[in-house]
Design a protein around this motif. Structure first.
Motif, mmCIF file in Angstrom:
data_model
loop_
_atom_site.group_PDB
_atom_site.id
_atom_site.type_symbol
_atom_site.label_atom_id
_atom_site.label_comp_id
_atom_site.label_asym_id
_atom_site.label_seq_id
_atom_site.Cartn_x
_atom_site.Cartn_y
_atom_site.Cartn_z
ATOM 1 N N ALA A 86 0.851 -1.192 0.000
ATOM 2 C CA ALA A 86 0.000 0.000 0.000
ATOM 3 C C ALA A 86 0.882 1.235 0.000
ATOM 4 O O ALA A 86 2.059 1.179 0.401
ATOM 5 N N ILE A 87 0.290 2.346 -0.432
ATOM 6 C CA ILE A 87 1.014 3.617 -0.433
ATOM 7 C C ILE A 87 0.127 4.684 0.205
ATOM 8 O O ILE A 87 -1.096 4.667 0.034
ATOM 9 N N ILE A 88 0.760 5.568 0.979
ATOM 10 C CA ILE A 88 0.020 6.679 1.592
ATOM 11 C C ILE A 88 0.124 7.901 0.681
ATOM 12 O O ILE A 88 1.215 8.294 0.257
ATOM 13 N N VAL A 89 -1.038 8.495 0.412
ATOM 14 C CA VAL A 89 -1.155 9.567 -0.570
ATOM 15 C C VAL A 89 -1.814 10.772 0.095
ATOM 16 O O VAL A 89 -2.829 10.623 0.782
ATOM 17 N N HIS A 90 -1.265 11.955 -0.101
ATOM 18 C CA HIS A 90 -1.901 13.168 0.425
ATOM 19 C C HIS A 90 -3.186 13.466 -0.342
ATOM 20 O O HIS A 90 -3.248 13.317 -1.570
ATOM 21 N N GLY A 91 -4.195 13.948 0.417
ATOM 22 C CA GLY A 91 -5.462 14.300 -0.216
ATOM 23 C C GLY A 91 -5.551 15.741 -0.656
ATOM 24 O O GLY A 91 -6.333 16.072 -1.559
ATOM 25 N N PHE A 92 -4.724 16.623 -0.059
ATOM 26 C CA PHE A 92 -4.907 18.057 -0.339
ATOM 27 C C PHE A 92 -4.598 18.423 -1.787
ATOM 28 O O PHE A 92 -4.979 19.486 -2.255
ATOM 29 N N VAL A 93 -3.911 17.541 -2.502
ATOM 30 C CA VAL A 93 -3.562 17.839 -3.896
ATOM 31 C C VAL A 93 -4.756 17.667 -4.833
ATOM 32 O O VAL A 93 -4.697 18.084 -5.985
ATOM 33 N N GLY A 94 -5.828 17.052 -4.342
ATOM 34 C CA GLY A 94 -7.041 16.981 -5.142
ATOM 35 C C GLY A 94 -7.300 15.633 -5.788
ATOM 36 O O GLY A 94 -6.442 14.744 -5.827
ATOM 37 N N ALA A 95 -8.521 15.509 -6.320
ATOM 38 C CA ALA A 95 -9.023 14.214 -6.793
ATOM 39 C C ALA A 95 -8.204 13.644 -7.947
ATOM 40 O O ALA A 95 -8.001 12.425 -8.036
ATOM 41 N N ASP A 96 -7.746 14.517 -8.861
ATOM 42 C CA ASP A 96 -7.025 13.966 -10.022
ATOM 43 C C ASP A 96 -5.700 13.322 -9.603
ATOM 44 O O ASP A 96 -5.339 12.237 -10.074
ATOM 45 N N SER A 97 -5.000 13.978 -8.681
ATOM 46 C CA SER A 97 -3.728 13.424 -8.222
ATOM 47 C C SER A 97 -3.931 12.128 -7.430
ATOM 48 O O SER A 97 -3.162 11.180 -7.570
ATOM 49 N N VAL A 98 -4.981 12.100 -6.617
ATOM 50 C CA VAL A 98 -5.273 10.887 -5.836
ATOM 51 C C VAL A 98 -5.703 9.758 -6.777
ATOM 52 O O VAL A 98 -5.290 8.607 -6.632
ATOM 53 N N THR A 99 -6.523 10.108 -7.754
ATOM 54 C CA THR A 99 -7.005 9.093 -8.704
ATOM 55 C C THR A 99 -5.847 8.430 -9.448
ATOM 56 O O THR A 99 -5.881 7.225 -9.721
ATOM 57 N N GLU A 132 -11.815 17.646 6.535
ATOM 58 C CA GLU A 132 -13.134 17.024 6.353
ATOM 59 C C GLU A 132 -13.499 16.957 4.869
ATOM 60 O O GLU A 132 -14.089 15.984 4.411
ATOM 61 N N HIS A 133 -13.092 17.985 4.120
ATOM 62 C CA HIS A 133 -13.336 17.956 2.667
ATOM 63 C C HIS A 133 -12.518 16.842 2.021
ATOM 64 O O HIS A 133 -12.972 16.189 1.076
ATOM 65 N N ILE A 134 -11.301 16.676 2.515
ATOM 66 C CA ILE A 134 -10.440 15.615 1.962
ATOM 67 C C ILE A 134 -11.078 14.251 2.219
ATOM 68 O O ILE A 134 -11.142 13.393 1.320
ATOM 69 N N ALA A 135 -11.575 14.051 3.441
ATOM 70 C CA ALA A 135 -12.227 12.775 3.755
ATOM 71 C C ALA A 135 -13.474 12.567 2.883
ATOM 72 O O ALA A 135 -13.719 11.464 2.373
ATOM 73 N N GLU A 136 -14.238 13.638 2.696
ATOM 74 C CA GLU A 136 -15.442 13.533 1.840
ATOM 75 C C GLU A 136 -15.055 13.181 0.405
ATOM 76 O O GLU A 136 -15.715 12.370 -0.256
ATOM 77 N N MET A 137 -13.968 13.797 -0.057
ATOM 78 C CA MET A 137 -13.487 13.463 -1.406
ATOM 79 C C MET A 137 -13.117 11.982 -1.489
ATOM 80 O O MET A 137 -13.428 11.303 -2.484
ATOM 81 N N GLY A 138 -12.471 11.483 -0.445
ATOM 82 C CA GLY A 138 -12.107 10.068 -0.419
ATOM 83 C C GLY A 138 -13.328 9.169 -0.546
ATOM 84 O O GLY A 138 -13.310 8.181 -1.299
ATOM 85 N N VAL A 139 -14.379 9.528 0.169
ATOM 86 C CA VAL A 139 -15.616 8.728 0.106
ATOM 87 C C VAL A 139 -16.178 8.776 -1.320
ATOM 88 O O VAL A 139 -16.569 7.747 -1.886
ATOM 89 N N GLU A 140 -16.188 9.979 -1.905
ATOM 90 C CA GLU A 140 -16.707 10.109 -3.288
ATOM 91 C C GLU A 140 -15.882 9.292 -4.273
ATOM 92 O O GLU A 140 -16.418 8.743 -5.242
ATOM 93 N N LEU A 141 -14.589 9.199 -4.022
ATOM 94 C CA LEU A 141 -13.715 8.441 -4.926
ATOM 95 C C LEU A 141 -13.781 6.937 -4.662
ATOM 96 O O LEU A 141 -13.176 6.156 -5.397
ATOM 97 N N GLY A 142 -14.459 6.561 -3.589
ATOM 98 C CA GLY A 142 -14.564 5.133 -3.268
ATOM 99 C C GLY A 142 -13.357 4.582 -2.544
ATOM 100 O O GLY A 142 -13.096 3.374 -2.568
ATOM 101 N N ILE A 143 -12.612 5.460 -1.865
ATOM 102 C CA ILE A 143 -11.425 5.001 -1.132
ATOM 103 C C ILE A 143 -11.851 4.338 0.171
ATOM 104 O O ILE A 143 -12.742 4.819 0.875
ATOM 105 N N LYS A 144 -11.170 3.225 0.483
ATOM 106 C CA LYS A 144 -11.512 2.439 1.674
ATOM 107 C C LYS A 144 -10.564 2.724 2.841
ATOM 108 O O LYS A 144 -10.932 2.595 4.001
ATOM 109 N N ASN A 145 -9.334 3.105 2.542
ATOM 110 C CA ASN A 145 -8.300 3.243 3.582
ATOM 111 C C ASN A 145 -7.922 4.703 3.839
ATOM 112 O O ASN A 145 -7.688 5.456 2.878
ATOM 113 N N TYR A 146 -7.802 5.049 5.124
ATOM 114 C CA TYR A 146 -7.502 6.442 5.490
ATOM 115 C C TYR A 146 -6.431 6.512 6.588
ATOM 116 O O TYR A 146 -6.259 5.558 7.352
#
Ligand code: 3DU
Length: 216
Positions: A86-99, A132-146
């Motif tokens: 697994a890899i840990i990824v920052h959320g603040f960079v936005g959905a495209d970078s996380v995707t 909280e926005h980052i966590a919400e984005m994670g849910v929208e992207l279907g991410i399981k791990n935080y």
């Protein structure tokens, strides 16, 4: 991810020799090891596969990936090809970078952890207001791990409430940073412990003590 005894070792040592000593000492109690920049920069990405092969452990690469999608993709590909689970990824960079990291994980049959908020005091300035926005984005992207902080239990609870009970949260900040195992595990699935174990005189007994404390 199955984490034995709900404890992850943050193996932030700077030599393979010490990494092997500590991983060996705790191997009865811990099967999931977080490798970050200290060890990977000192000893190379192959430190991941070396630990994995020697101890049959799962490896979470804590590279806090935070770049444009194209670069994130390359970082994730290299990390998974090196053997990380697994890899840990920052959320603040936005959905495209996380995707981009999620696509790499899917292709390699590996996992992504989304870092929502950090445990150190300075994180309250910029990251906490966005967490909280980052966590919400994670849910929208279907991410399981935080990843969410053990040093701020109310923040950990808030993030748990956003990502839901079926999400898998790992939480750094237990021990040296002041977080407590039991309250952390009220909201997180596993606690990340680094210095309290690898700087102790007896890492094996320290790990045992932490694990025994959870079972009380
Ligand atoms: O404080 P410790 O020595 O137990 O180590 C905590 C580990 O978790 C360390 O690798 C650090 O880089 C990482 N981490 C945090 O401490 C806080 C975060 O928000 C994210 C990762």
């Amino acid at each position: 991810m199955e984490v034995k005894n709900r404890i992850i070792l943050a193996l932030d040592v700077k030599t393979m020799e010490r990494a092997f000593e500590v991983a060996d000492a705790v191997s009865d109690y811990i099967n999931t090891i977080k490798v970050g920049y200290p060890l990977a920069l000192a000893e190379g990405l192959e430190s991941i596969s070396m630990i994995k092969e020697e101890f049959s452990s799962k490896i979470i690469a804590d590279f806090k990936v935070a770049d444009i999608p194209e670069t994130n993709r390359k970082i994730a590909d290299l990390t998974f090809e090196a053997g990380a689970d697994a890899i840990i990824v920052h959320g603040f960079v936005g959905a495209d970078s996380v995707t981009a990291c999620m696509e790499s994980a899917d292709e390699h049959d590996k996992e992504v952890f989304l870092l929502t908020e950090m445990s150190h005091p300075g994180a309250s300035a910029f990251l906490q207001p966005a967490a909280e926005h980052i966590a919400e984005m994670g849910v929208e992207l279907g991410i399981k791990n935080y990843v969410a902080p053990a040093t701020k239990i109310n923040r950990l609870e808030t993030i748990r409430n956003i990502v839901g009970k079926n999400a898998f949260i790992i939480s750094p900040g237990v021990g040296a940073q002041g977080g407590e195992t039991s309250s952390t595990l009220d909201f997180a699935d596993a606690a990340i412990v680094g210095r309290s174990i690898y700087l102790s005189h007896d890492p094996k007994n320290t790990a045992k003590g932490i694990v025994d404390g959870i079972k009380l």
